[in-house]
Design a protein around this motif. Structure first.
Motif, PDB file in Angstrom:
ATOM      1  N   GLY A  32      60.551 -69.207  12.728  1.00 25.05           N
ATOM      2  CA  GLY A  32      61.467 -70.161  12.618  1.00 25.05           C
ATOM      3  C   GLY A  32      62.739 -69.745  13.249  1.00 25.05           C
ATOM      4  N   GLY A  33      62.955 -68.927  14.137  1.00 23.29           N
ATOM      5  CA  GLY A  33      64.114 -68.425  14.639  1.00 23.29           C
ATOM      6  C   GLY A  33      64.085 -69.050  15.788  1.00 23.29           C
ATOM      7  N   GLU A  34      65.111 -68.567  16.815  1.00 23.32           N
ATOM      8  CA  GLU A  34      65.436 -69.241  18.179  1.00 23.32           C
ATOM      9  C   GLU A  34      65.000 -68.143  19.349  1.00 23.32           C
ATOM     10  OE1 GLU A  34      69.243 -70.888  20.848  1.00 23.32           O
ATOM     11  OE2 GLU A  34      69.308 -69.611  18.865  1.00 23.32           O
ATOM     12  N   LEU A  35      64.207 -68.573  20.262  1.00 18.93           N
ATOM     13  CA  LEU A  35      64.049 -67.747  21.255  1.00 18.93           C
ATOM     14  C   LEU A  35      65.079 -68.207  22.919  1.00 18.93           C
ATOM     15  CD1 LEU A  35      61.946 -65.682  22.951  1.00 18.93           C
ATOM     16  CD2 LEU A  35      60.645 -67.481  23.728  1.00 18.93           C
ATOM     17  N   VAL A  36      65.382 -67.184  23.375  1.00 19.95           N
ATOM     18  CA  VAL A  36      66.409 -67.548  24.591  1.00 19.95           C
ATOM     19  C   VAL A  36      65.857 -66.609  25.805  1.00 19.95           C
ATOM     20  CG1 VAL A  36      68.171 -68.184  22.931  1.00 19.95           C
ATOM     21  CG2 VAL A  36      68.190 -65.986  23.702  1.00 19.95           C
ATOM     22  N   GLY A  37      66.266 -67.027  26.726  1.00 22.29           N
ATOM     23  CA  GLY A  37      65.943 -66.360  27.920  1.00 22.29           C
ATOM     24  C   GLY A  37      67.186 -65.791  28.636  1.00 22.29           C
ATOM     25  N   LEU A  38      67.288 -65.301  29.673  1.00 27.44           N
ATOM     26  CA  LEU A  38      68.339 -64.488  30.255  1.00 27.44           C
ATOM     27  C   LEU A  38      69.415 -65.350  30.842  1.00 27.44           C
ATOM     28  CD1 LEU A  38      66.750 -61.271  32.140  1.00 27.44           C
ATOM     29  CD2 LEU A  38      67.776 -61.584  29.673  1.00 27.44           C
ATOM     30  N   ASP A  39      68.972 -66.518  31.026  1.00 24.88           N
ATOM     31  CA  ASP A  39      70.091 -67.536  31.359  1.00 24.88           C
ATOM     32  C   ASP A  39      71.224 -67.719  30.509  1.00 24.88           C
ATOM     33  OD1 ASP A  39      68.936 -68.154  33.960  1.00 24.88           O
ATOM     34  OD2 ASP A  39      67.990 -70.160  33.121  1.00 24.88           O
ATOM     35  N   GLU A  40      71.187 -67.478  29.242  1.00 28.18           N
ATOM     36  CA  GLU A  40      72.034 -67.235  27.821  1.00 28.18           C
ATOM     37  C   GLU A  40      73.065 -66.187  28.151  1.00 28.18           C
ATOM     38  OE1 GLU A  40      72.321 -69.545  25.196  1.00 28.18           O
ATOM     39  OE2 GLU A  40      70.817 -70.555  26.213  1.00 28.18           O
TER      40      GLU A  40
END
Length: 213
Positions: A32-40
């Motif tokens: 239920g969380g958030e996955l982010v990539g390195l663009d963040e």
């Protein structure tokens, strides 16, 4: 991660295909969380892949990104192993033709090297790693044995001409064992279900979900 930690995980890549793939798999796993990539994280380091194995490289990247961001980090290293090339390009898959990430040149080089080969077996291999940072003053918590790295293997064969427009990398020339389509001719959900990265990511998704609780 602990009950008070934000359910945010960073995937150590700027590859939108990989981020979308792991997002789909995490959703299926109930994360239920958030996955982010390195663009963040524009200042995140580009970690040299200096390891001798897929696992070495996955852990190098996961360690560095967990340390930089302070978030649980997932990284993978994957590639194509070709029997007639003694397991190469292997960990050199992304830069087989010399320039990192030149998918077309890499693919054409492999086809050229196999032009006269009758043995066309191979496999896609992926190792995924999860590194969870420790608390203040602690080193990153890292477990290499078993539950913190996962491996996915998809056996198949290399065809002589590219087919399909889905996927990326060597997908257009790889036919999984038991199928007559290349991985570039499969729908994303079909590919997720059998792919080397899908298998490694599904296993790591279980660990991510467990540590987000």
């Amino acid at each position: 991660m602990g009950a008070d930690a934000p359910h945010r995980v960073v995937l150590a890549t700027r590859n939108a295909h990989k981020i979308a793939e792991l997002n789909r798999i995490l959703a299926d796993a109930g994360f239920g969380g958030e996955l982010v990539g390195l663009d963040e994280f524009p200042g995140a380091p580009d970690v040299p892949e200096t390891g001798l194995t897929f696992a070495d490289n996955a852990l190098l990247k996961a360690r560095a990104i967990a340390e930089y961001t302070g978030l649980p980090a997932v990284a993978d290293d994957s590639g194509l192993t070709v029997d007639a090339l003694n397991g190469m390009p292997g960990i050199l898959s992304a830069r087989w033709a010399g320039k990192h990430g030149d998918d077309r040149a890499n693919l054409e080089l492999v086809l050229g090297q196999l032009a006269d080969a009758s043995m066309r077996g191979g496999a896609f291999v992926c190792v995924a790693a999860l590194v969870v940072p420790g608390g203040a003053g602690e080193q990153a918590e890292e477990r290499v044995a078993g539950e913190w790295t996962t491996t996915g293997v998809l056996p198949g064969s290399i065809i002589r001409e590219p087919r399909g427009s889905n996927g990326f990398g060597y997908d257009p020339i790889f036919v999984p064992a038991g199928l007559d389509k290349t991985t570039a001719e499969l729908a994303p959900e079909e590919k997720d279900a059998i792919s080397h990265r899908g298998r490694a990511f599904r296993a790591i998704a279980v660990l991510i979900t467990a540590h987000a609780s």
